[in-house]
Design an enzyme around this catalytic site. Structure first.
Site, PDB file in Angstrom:
ATOM      1  N   SER A 115     -18.678  42.502 -21.891  1.00 33.39           N
ATOM      2  CA  SER A 115     -19.616  41.459 -21.517  1.00 33.39           C
ATOM      3  C   SER A 115     -21.043  41.880 -21.462  1.00 33.39           C
ATOM      4  CB  SER A 115     -19.179  41.261 -20.407  1.00 33.39           C
ATOM      5  OG  SER A 115     -19.607  39.856 -20.053  1.00 33.39           O
ATOM      6  N   SER A 116     -21.912  40.984 -21.569  1.00 35.60           N
ATOM      7  CA  SER A 116     -23.426  41.016 -22.329  1.00 35.60           C
ATOM      8  C   SER A 116     -23.863  41.855 -20.159  1.00 35.60           C
ATOM      9  CB  SER A 116     -24.140  40.061 -22.673  1.00 35.60           C
ATOM     10  OG  SER A 116     -23.919  38.377 -21.660  1.00 35.60           O
ATOM     11  N   CYS A 117     -22.642  41.004 -19.501  1.00 38.46           N
ATOM     12  CA  CYS A 117     -23.303  41.700 -18.310  1.00 38.46           C
ATOM     13  C   CYS A 117     -23.347  43.095 -17.361  1.00 38.46           C
ATOM     14  CB  CYS A 117     -22.561  40.178 -16.713  1.00 38.46           C
ATOM     15  SG  CYS A 117     -20.546  41.213 -16.855  1.00 38.46           S
TER      16      CYS A 117
ATOM     17  N   TYR B 271     -17.117  42.620 -11.423  1.00 38.75           N
ATOM     18  CA  TYR B 271     -16.544  41.965 -13.319  1.00 38.75           C
ATOM     19  C   TYR B 271     -17.388  43.866 -13.751  1.00 38.75           C
ATOM     20  CZ  TYR B 271     -16.100  39.557 -17.378  1.00 38.75           C
ATOM     21  OH  TYR B 271     -15.599  39.312 -18.300  1.00 38.75           O
TER      22      TYR B 271
ATOM     23  N   LYS C  52     -15.716  46.770 -16.445  1.00 40.19           N
ATOM     24  CA  LYS C  52     -15.956  47.158 -17.867  1.00 40.19           C
ATOM     25  C   LYS C  52     -16.821  47.793 -18.733  1.00 40.19           C
ATOM     26  CE  LYS C  52     -14.174  42.030 -18.967  1.00 40.19           C
ATOM     27  NZ  LYS C  52     -13.920  42.739 -20.147  1.00 40.19           N
TER      28      LYS C  52
ATOM     29  N   HIS D 132     -17.569  29.133 -16.321  1.00 43.94           N
ATOM     30  CA  HIS D 132     -18.890  29.346 -16.319  1.00 43.94           C
ATOM     31  C   HIS D 132     -19.604  27.581 -16.878  1.00 43.94           C
ATOM     32  CE1 HIS D 132     -17.334  32.455 -17.682  1.00 43.94           C
ATOM     33  NE2 HIS D 132     -17.563  33.257 -17.600  1.00 43.94           N
TER      34      HIS D 132
HETATM   35  N1  LIG Z   1     -15.307  33.824 -21.563  1.00 44.97           N
HETATM   36  C1  LIG Z   1     -16.840  34.103 -21.282  1.00 44.97           C
HETATM   37  O1  LIG Z   1     -17.884  33.441 -21.680  1.00 44.97           O
HETATM   38  C2  LIG Z   1     -16.913  35.375 -21.755  1.00 44.97           C
HETATM   39  C3  LIG Z   1     -15.909  36.449 -21.709  1.00 44.97           C
HETATM   40  N2  LIG Z   1     -15.912  38.005 -22.430  1.00 44.97           N
HETATM   41  C4  LIG Z   1     -14.454  39.009 -22.427  1.00 44.97           C
HETATM   42  O2  LIG Z   1     -13.497  38.339 -23.617  1.00 44.97           O
HETATM   43  C5  LIG Z   1     -12.061  38.579 -22.425  1.00 44.97           C
HETATM   44  C6  LIG Z   1     -11.920  37.185 -22.732  1.00 44.97           C
HETATM   45  O3  LIG Z   1     -11.589  36.067 -22.185  1.00 44.97           O
HETATM   46  P1  LIG Z   1     -11.963  34.649 -22.036  1.00 44.97           P
HETATM   47  O4  LIG Z   1     -10.857  34.071 -23.246  1.00 44.97           O
HETATM   48  O5  LIG Z   1     -13.371  33.705 -22.005  1.00 44.97           O
HETATM   49  O6  LIG Z   1     -10.966  34.704 -20.758  1.00 44.97           O
HETATM   50  P2  LIG Z   1      -9.691  33.719 -20.590  1.00 44.97           P
HETATM   51  O7  LIG Z   1      -9.138  33.644 -18.783  1.00 44.97           O
HETATM   52  O8  LIG Z   1      -9.822  32.267 -21.201  1.00 44.97           O
HETATM   53  O9  LIG Z   1      -8.064  34.211 -21.286  1.00 44.97           O
HETATM   54  C7  LIG Z   1      -8.424  34.955 -20.650  1.00 44.97           C
HETATM   55  C8  LIG Z   1      -6.231  35.678 -20.989  1.00 44.97           C
HETATM   56  O10 LIG Z   1      -5.957  36.725 -20.013  1.00 44.97           O
HETATM   57  C9  LIG Z   1      -5.058  36.689 -19.430  1.00 44.97           C
HETATM   58  N3  LIG Z   1      -4.702  37.243 -18.419  1.00 44.97           N
HETATM   59  C10 LIG Z   1      -5.453  37.588 -17.814  1.00 44.97           C
HETATM   60  N4  LIG Z   1      -4.962  38.475 -16.148  1.00 44.97           N
HETATM   61  C11 LIG Z   1      -3.046  38.676 -17.514  1.00 44.97           C
HETATM   62  C12 LIG Z   1      -2.191  39.385 -16.784  1.00 44.97           C
HETATM   63  N5  LIG Z   1      -2.580  39.933 -15.122  1.00 44.97           N
HETATM   64  N6  LIG Z   1      -1.808  39.509 -17.857  1.00 44.97           N
HETATM   65  C13 LIG Z   1      -1.376  39.184 -18.684  1.00 44.97           C
HETATM   66  N7  LIG Z   1      -2.589  38.924 -19.355  1.00 44.97           N
HETATM   67  C14 LIG Z   1      -3.425  37.653 -18.046  1.00 44.97           C
HETATM   68  C15 LIG Z   1      -4.910  35.337 -18.854  1.00 44.97           C
HETATM   69  O11 LIG Z   1      -3.134  34.451 -19.200  1.00 44.97           O
HETATM   70  P3  LIG Z   1      -3.104  33.414 -18.747  1.00 44.97           P
HETATM   71  O12 LIG Z   1      -3.613  31.679 -20.133  1.00 44.97           O
HETATM   72  O13 LIG Z   1      -1.061  33.195 -18.923  1.00 44.97           O
HETATM   73  O14 LIG Z   1      -3.981  32.851 -17.603  1.00 44.97           O
HETATM   74  C16 LIG Z   1      -5.273  34.863 -20.379  1.00 44.97           C
HETATM   75  O15 LIG Z   1      -4.744  34.017 -21.487  1.00 44.97           O
HETATM   76  C17 LIG Z   1     -12.563  38.828 -21.653  1.00 44.97           C
HETATM   77  O16 LIG Z   1     -11.905  40.032 -21.482  1.00 44.97           O
HETATM   78  C18 LIG Z   1     -13.928  38.495 -20.976  1.00 44.97           C
HETATM   79  O17 LIG Z   1     -14.479  39.668 -19.480  1.00 44.97           O
HETATM   80  C19 LIG Z   1     -17.193  38.352 -22.209  1.00 44.97           C
HETATM   81  C20 LIG Z   1     -18.362  37.598 -22.307  1.00 44.97           C
HETATM   82  C21 LIG Z   1     -18.544  36.423 -22.192  1.00 44.97           C
HETATM   83  C1  LIG Z   2     -19.956  35.471 -19.272  1.00 45.02           C
HETATM   84  C2  LIG Z   2     -21.004  36.184 -17.635  1.00 45.02           C
HETATM   85  O1  LIG Z   2     -20.589  34.404 -16.933  1.00 45.02           O
HETATM   86  C3  LIG Z   2     -21.138  35.073 -15.470  1.00 45.02           C
HETATM   87  O2  LIG Z   2     -22.358  34.870 -15.614  1.00 45.02           O
HETATM   88  P1  LIG Z   2     -23.840  33.577 -15.790  1.00 45.02           P
HETATM   89  O3  LIG Z   2     -24.089  33.858 -16.576  1.00 45.02           O
HETATM   90  O4  LIG Z   2     -24.370  33.808 -14.634  1.00 45.02           O
HETATM   91  O5  LIG Z   2     -22.517  32.600 -15.885  1.00 45.02           O
HETATM   92  P2  LIG Z   2     -22.074  31.089 -16.199  1.00 45.02           P
HETATM   93  O6  LIG Z   2     -21.905  30.343 -16.800  1.00 45.02           O
HETATM   94  O7  LIG Z   2     -21.603  31.103 -14.616  1.00 45.02           O
HETATM   95  O8  LIG Z   2     -23.933  30.652 -15.255  1.00 45.02           O
HETATM   96  C4  LIG Z   2     -24.919  30.793 -16.217  1.00 45.02           C
HETATM   97  C5  LIG Z   2     -26.266  29.396 -15.136  1.00 45.02           C
HETATM   98  O9  LIG Z   2     -25.827  29.021 -14.712  1.00 45.02           O
HETATM   99  C6  LIG Z   2     -25.869  27.916 -13.857  1.00 45.02           C
HETATM  100  N1  LIG Z   2     -24.901  26.638 -13.160  1.00 45.02           N
HETATM  101  C7  LIG Z   2     -25.898  25.684 -13.694  1.00 45.02           C
HETATM  102  N2  LIG Z   2     -24.686  24.502 -13.654  1.00 45.02           N
HETATM  103  C8  LIG Z   2     -23.829  25.691 -12.901  1.00 45.02           C
HETATM  104  C9  LIG Z   2     -22.492  25.348 -13.286  1.00 45.02           C
HETATM  105  O10 LIG Z   2     -22.255  23.549 -12.796  1.00 45.02           O
HETATM  106  N3  LIG Z   2     -21.250  26.206 -13.110  1.00 45.02           N
HETATM  107  C10 LIG Z   2     -21.850  27.561 -13.112  1.00 45.02           C
HETATM  108  N4  LIG Z   2     -20.287  28.241 -13.563  1.00 45.02           N
HETATM  109  N5  LIG Z   2     -22.790  27.736 -13.817  1.00 45.02           N
HETATM  110  C11 LIG Z   2     -23.824  26.464 -13.729  1.00 45.02           C
HETATM  111  C12 LIG Z   2     -25.833  29.040 -12.834  1.00 45.02           C
HETATM  112  O11 LIG Z   2     -26.068  28.948 -11.780  1.00 45.02           O
HETATM  113  C13 LIG Z   2     -26.010  30.245 -13.666  1.00 45.02           C
HETATM  114  O12 LIG Z   2     -27.426  30.646 -13.431  1.00 45.02           O
HETATM  115  C14 LIG Z   2     -20.501  36.019 -15.621  1.00 45.02           C
HETATM  116  O13 LIG Z   2     -20.480  36.244 -13.612  1.00 45.02           O
HETATM  117  C15 LIG Z   2     -19.573  37.243 -15.766  1.00 45.02           C
HETATM  118  O14 LIG Z   2     -18.399  36.318 -15.714  1.00 45.02           O
HETATM  119  C16 LIG Z   2     -19.975  36.953 -17.060  1.00 45.02           C
HETATM  120  O15 LIG Z   2     -20.062  38.038 -18.212  1.00 45.02           O
END
Ligand SMILES: NC(=O)C1=CN([C@@H]2O[C@H](COP(=O)(O)OP(=O)(O)OC[C@H]3O[C@@H](n4cnc5c(N)ncnc54)[C@H](OP(=O)(O)O)[C@@H]3O)[C@@H](O)[C@H]2O)C=CC1
Ligand SMILES: C[C@H]1O[C@H](OP(=O)(O)OP(=O)(O)OC[C@H]2O[C@@H](n3cnc4c(=O)[nH]c(N)nc43)[C@H](O)[C@@H]2O)[C@@H](O)[C@@H](O)C1=O
Length: 319
Positions: A108-110, A137, A141, A180
């Protein structure tokens, strides 16, 4: 990659895993294996190794993880570090022990330092302090990246790591507390429009800048990397463009058709001030994002209306 190759997509019900599965099917791959969490808990190393021994995969996309927005990360750091370390350890080690040809790990970019220069180049990893809200987290990563690189060096594996920016799209988590920002704003504005609420709360100052990539673009980039990339060095995946949270909220408001006020709440965290990826390496590898943000928000809102809003409405009528 042979179209008959056996591929495990871990996390296929999530935002990214479901997009990867769709992309692989569209590319003509025929042997895609999936497991739900209740069928196989990926934190269970012995069960995962047994599963890999039985299945003998050629390729693995590791898109299963404990994922959440800024507040979920801030409030549950123990779960974020524990689940992610366990999942990564189980899957990466089982892939090595069963001679998987290539594995793609999603970071992730974090992982980059909170105050790193922008845009973020891959080489900035481990050059400064992390953002405190998602440190646990991010450390998990970074451990995943380092594990892939260490296995490549010692055991000769080909485990690659992609670093996506903030993602959105169908099958995202729309829970306003744990999601998010983009899905949270879609849900909050949709419900405010339906209920006639005069304002929607937006967390933080609205000033942080973020970059948003559609999950279908990310999935295409991951499949492309699996086909062309063999190195352990990390690769950023993004659009190369960012905007402020206030600007994002205005875009979502227009897509949803909500006329009320945006009320910023400075008691909630802003997180990293800016997180824009330098995507020149991915461009040199022959890939660029295609889905414009406005079109992506509009299609995600349509998906939300059909799959989340319609179901809540059905439940409300039944009750
Ligand atoms: N979303 C984002 O903005 C970003 C995501 N990523 C990375 O991308 C990847 C996918 O993220 P994303 O699709 O958003 O996440 P989601 O939460 O949408 O999906 C995660 C998936 O992982 C499965 N999972 C979690 N824990 C377990 C476990 N213990 N055993 C089996 N399966 C499990 C979940 O299953 P179930 O459906 O059963 O809960 C789900 O299908 C991650 O590595 C994340 O860190 C990176 C940058 C940004
Ligand atoms: C993908 C990345 O996602 C996470 O980081 P993040 O970029 O900060 O993600 P975010 O989407 O939750 O927030 C982005 C911005 O948006 C603002 N914001 C406004 N209003 C809402 C709101 O209603 N919900 C949320 N969640 N944020 C809000 C919030 O305050 C922040 O300034 C990591 O923990 C980590 O998981 C990771 O890798």
């Amino acid at each position: 990659m042979d179209r008959d190759a056996k591929i495990f997509v871990a996390g296929h019900r999530g935002l990214v895993g479901s997009a990867i599965e769709r992309n692989l099917l569209a590319r003509g791959f025929r042997q895609i294996v999936t497991r739900t969490r209740s069928q196989l808990d990926l934190r269970d190393g012995l069960a995962v190794l047994e599963f890999f021994r039985q299945e003998q995969f050629d390729y693995v996309f590791l898109a299963a993880a404990k994922v959440g927005g800024i507040v979920a990360n801030r409030d549950m750091p123990g779960e974020f570090i524990r689940d992610n370390l366990f999942i990564q350890m189980s899957v990466i080690d089982a892939a090595y022990r069963t001679s998987v040809k290539k594995l793609l790990f999603l970071g992730s970019s974090c992982i980059y330092p909170k105050l790193a220069p922008q845009p973020l180049k891959e080489e900035y990893l481990l050059t400064g302090e992390l953002e405190p809200t998602n440190e646990a987290y991010a450390v998990a990563k970074i451990a995943g990246i380092k594990m892939c690189q260490a296995y490549n060096r010692q055991f000769g594996t080909t485990f690659i790591s992609a670093m996506p920016t903030n993602l959105y799209g169908p099958r995202d988590n729309f829970d306003p507390q744990t999601s998010h920002v983009l899905p949270a704003l879609i849900r909050k504005m949709h419900e405010a429009k339906e209920n006639g609420s005069p304002f929607v709360e937006v967390w933080g100052s609205g000033r942080p800048r973020r970059e948003f990539l559609h999950a279908d673009d990310l999935a295409d980039a991951c499949a492309h990397l699996m086909e062309v990339y063999e190195e352990g060095d990390i690769v950023n995946i993004g659009t190369g463009e960012d905007l402020t949270i206030r600007e994002l909220a205005e875009l979502v408001r227009a897509a949803v058709g909500y006329a009320g006020e945006l009320r910023f709440n400075p008691d909630l965290p802003d997180g990293t001030p800016r997180k824009l990826l330098d995507c020149s390496k991915m461009e040199r590898l022959g890939w660029q994002a295609k889905i414009p943000l406005q079109a992506g928000i509009a299609s995600t809102y349509r998906w939300f209306l059909k799959n989340i809003a319609a179901k809540s409405e059905e439940r409300r009528i039944l009750l």
